[in-house]
Design a protein around this motif. Structure first.
Motif, PDB file in Angstrom:
ATOM      1  N   VAL A  19       1.046  -1.229   0.051  1.00  0.00           N
ATOM      2  CA  VAL A  19      -0.028   0.556   0.230  1.00  0.00           C
ATOM      3  C   VAL A  19       0.342   1.333   0.489  1.00  0.00           C
ATOM      4  CG1 VAL A  19      -1.831  -0.998   1.086  1.00  0.00           C
ATOM      5  CG2 VAL A  19      -0.154  -0.623   2.403  1.00  0.00           C
ATOM      6  N   ALA A  20       0.771   2.218  -0.308  1.00  0.00           N
ATOM      7  CA  ALA A  20       1.388   3.664  -0.589  1.00  0.00           C
ATOM      8  C   ALA A  20       0.651   4.211   0.981  1.00  0.00           C
ATOM      9  CB  ALA A  20      -0.094   4.785  -1.238  1.00  0.00           C
ATOM     10  N   SER A  25       8.551  10.535   4.753  1.00  0.00           N
ATOM     11  CA  SER A  25       9.833   9.873   4.450  1.00  0.00           C
ATOM     12  C   SER A  25      10.157   8.830   3.775  1.00  0.00           C
ATOM     13  CB  SER A  25      10.364   9.861   6.481  1.00  0.00           C
ATOM     14  OG  SER A  25       9.697   9.079   7.068  1.00  0.00           O
ATOM     15  N   PHE A  26       9.945   8.587   3.549  1.00  0.00           N
ATOM     16  CA  PHE A  26       9.394   7.247   3.214  1.00  0.00           C
ATOM     17  C   PHE A  26       9.277   7.560   1.276  1.00  0.00           C
ATOM     18  CE2 PHE A  26       7.928   3.211   1.437  1.00  0.00           C
ATOM     19  CZ  PHE A  26       8.673   2.070   2.002  1.00  0.00           C
ATOM     20  N   GLU A 296       3.689   0.932   5.803  1.00  0.00           N
ATOM     21  CA  GLU A 296       4.451   1.029   4.593  1.00  0.00           C
ATOM     22  C   GLU A 296       4.230  -0.168   3.199  1.00  0.00           C
ATOM     23  OE1 GLU A 296       5.401   4.138   6.529  1.00  0.00           O
ATOM     24  OE2 GLU A 296       5.481   2.397   7.329  1.00  0.00           O
ATOM     25  N   PHE A 297       4.707  -1.546   4.194  1.00  0.00           N
ATOM     26  CA  PHE A 297       4.603  -2.502   3.352  1.00  0.00           C
ATOM     27  C   PHE A 297       3.039  -2.892   3.387  1.00  0.00           C
ATOM     28  CE2 PHE A 297       9.111  -1.482   4.173  1.00  0.00           C
ATOM     29  CZ  PHE A 297       9.341  -1.243   2.441  1.00  0.00           C
ATOM     30  N   GLY A 298       2.698  -3.508   3.618  1.00  0.00           N
ATOM     31  CA  GLY A 298       1.055  -3.754   4.609  1.00  0.00           C
ATOM     32  C   GLY A 298       1.692  -5.471   4.344  1.00  0.00           C
ATOM     33  N   PRO A 320       7.676  -5.960  -5.225  1.00  0.00           N
ATOM     34  CA  PRO A 320       8.128  -5.589  -6.216  1.00  0.00           C
ATOM     35  C   PRO A 320       9.623  -4.136  -5.717  1.00  0.00           C
ATOM     36  CG  PRO A 320       5.478  -4.265  -5.510  1.00  0.00           C
ATOM     37  CD  PRO A 320       6.128  -5.440  -4.518  1.00  0.00           C
ATOM     38  N   PHE A 321       9.679  -4.045  -4.859  1.00  0.00           N
ATOM     39  CA  PHE A 321       9.982  -2.211  -4.590  1.00  0.00           C
ATOM     40  C   PHE A 321      11.343  -2.664  -3.113  1.00  0.00           C
ATOM     41  CE2 PHE A 321       6.225  -2.172  -1.910  1.00  0.00           C
ATOM     42  CZ  PHE A 321       6.825  -1.386  -0.716  1.00  0.00           C
ATOM     43  N   ALA A 322      12.029  -1.645  -2.923  1.00  0.00           N
ATOM     44  CA  ALA A 322      13.180  -1.453  -1.928  1.00  0.00           C
ATOM     45  C   ALA A 322      12.234  -0.442  -1.114  1.00  0.00           C
ATOM     46  CB  ALA A 322      14.152  -1.389  -2.349  1.00  0.00           C
ATOM     47  N   GLY A 323      12.442  -0.405   0.111  1.00  0.00           N
ATOM     48  CA  GLY A 323      11.967   1.415   0.446  1.00  0.00           C
ATOM     49  C   GLY A 323      13.018   2.070   1.064  1.00  0.00           C
ATOM     50  N   VAL A 324      12.975   3.140   1.057  1.00  0.00           N
ATOM     51  CA  VAL A 324      13.715   4.047   1.716  1.00  0.00           C
ATOM     52  C   VAL A 324      12.634   4.320   2.650  1.00  0.00           C
ATOM     53  CG1 VAL A 324      15.440   5.427   1.367  1.00  0.00           C
ATOM     54  CG2 VAL A 324      15.386   4.267   0.141  1.00  0.00           C
TER      55      VAL A 324
END
Length: 327
Positions: A19-20, A25-26, A296-298, A320-324
């Motif tokens: 989820v969005a 900051s993310f 951030e990651f559900g 499907p993504f990396a988080g920062v």
């Protein structure tokens, strides 16, 4: 339902549930080429570029100006169309599936624990990885997972989640509470692989202390972290309970020379993940900080939290993504 279908279903669930976030900051860094699961990160000497392994056997390099670009691959077939998307996940034994990765800061070599295909090393220029070992003492690796390099000696430490079950059987291993995981040591000087610890319950991640005195090993299934002493008066011995305060710990990463570590935590209820979080612990196993990442990651399976220059880089097993995240 076969296990592969279940894994593919879990991957699709991860894609839908990522989820969005309304947290400014993310930031999400989408993985290109129908690949997924940036599971672990390694940073080069500049600290500006990071490297990560994804489904289908690719190692990607990320820089802020160019984004993700191809850097290396586990097998010659890792770049083929058969190794993309859900096929790359299902064909991990052919394509490769990089799990733990870390640089030797002195040589620039990138070491990779590929889950089904063994321990590999990649030249600083990239390209096809060189296999170092796929067995020890005549016993094939079944399911490699975590990896770290001692910053003081260059010795490589890596784990097997299980010695009985393969990556495609991970949910079976968790369900039966498998305790056949191991901690290994690879010495580039002697080119020898040795077993340091056995009977680990889902040895998912490992991290060497900044002074090279010990290595931490997470037991995902037991929600426990053990400490193996590398040097000093306790060398060769183990603290069986370094910390039991982190639920289902996956990868562990040291935070520079601070003596602290980040641990990726998944609170597991009936196998499905809930409440993923990043947990900071000190050199005594005390919890210093917890960052909850559900928004951030559900339901995506969290795999790593790695801090560099005031930012937390967050990996996933299937997402499907990396988080920062800015700290």
């Amino acid at each position: 339902m076969t296990l592969y279908i279940f894994l593919i279903s879990l991957l699709l669930l991860s894609l839908l549930s990522a989820v969005a976030s309304d947290d400014a900051s993310f930031q999400k860094l989408p993985v290109p080429g129908k690949r997924s699961g940036p599971e672990s990160f390694a940073f080069d000497s500049t600290g500006k570029a990071f490297y990560t392994g994804v489904s289908g056997g690719k190692i990607l390099k990320y820089t802020p100006d160019k984004g993700f670009v191809d850097f290396a691959q586990i097998t010659k077939t890792s770049t083929s169309s058969w190794c993309k998307g859900v096929f790359g996940t299902a064909l991990a034994k052919k394509c490769g599936r990089p799990a733990g990765i870390a640089f030797n800061p002195k040589t620039g070599d990138l070491y990779v624990a590929d889950a089904p295909l063994g321990l590999h090393v990649i030249h600083p220029a990239g390209g096809v990885a060189t296999k170092i070992a796929d067995s020890v003492d005549g016993k094939p690796f079944k399911f490699l997972d975590g990896l770290d390099v001692d910053p003081t000696t260059g010795v490589v430490y890596f784990t097997s989640f299980s010695s009985k079950f393969s990556p495609s059987e991970v949910f079976i291993a968790v369900g039966v509470k498998d305790a056949s995981g191991k901690l290994f040591k690879y010495d580039p000087a002697t080119k020898a692989v040795t077993v340091l610890m056995e009977d680990l319950s889902g040895a998912a991640g490992c991290a060497v202390s900044s002074d090279g005195s010990f290595v931490l090993v997470s037991e995902f299934i037991k929600s426990n972290i053990k400490r193996y002493w590398i040097k000093g008066p306790k060398a060769g011995s183990t603290d069986d309970i370094f910390s039991s305060s982190v639920s289902n710990p996956d990868n562990i990463r040291r935070i520079g020379s601070t003596g602290n570590f980040w641990v990726a935590s998944v609170i597991n209820k009936v196998v499905m993940p809930t409440d993923p979080s990043a947990v900071k612990i000190d050199s005594n196993g005390k919890v210093l900080q917890t960052i909850f990442l559900k928004n951030e990651f559900g339901n995506t399976l969290l795999s790593e939290a790695n801090e560099v220059d005031g930012k937390l880089y967050i990996g996933t097993l299937t997402g499907p993504f990396a988080g920062v995240m800015k700290l």
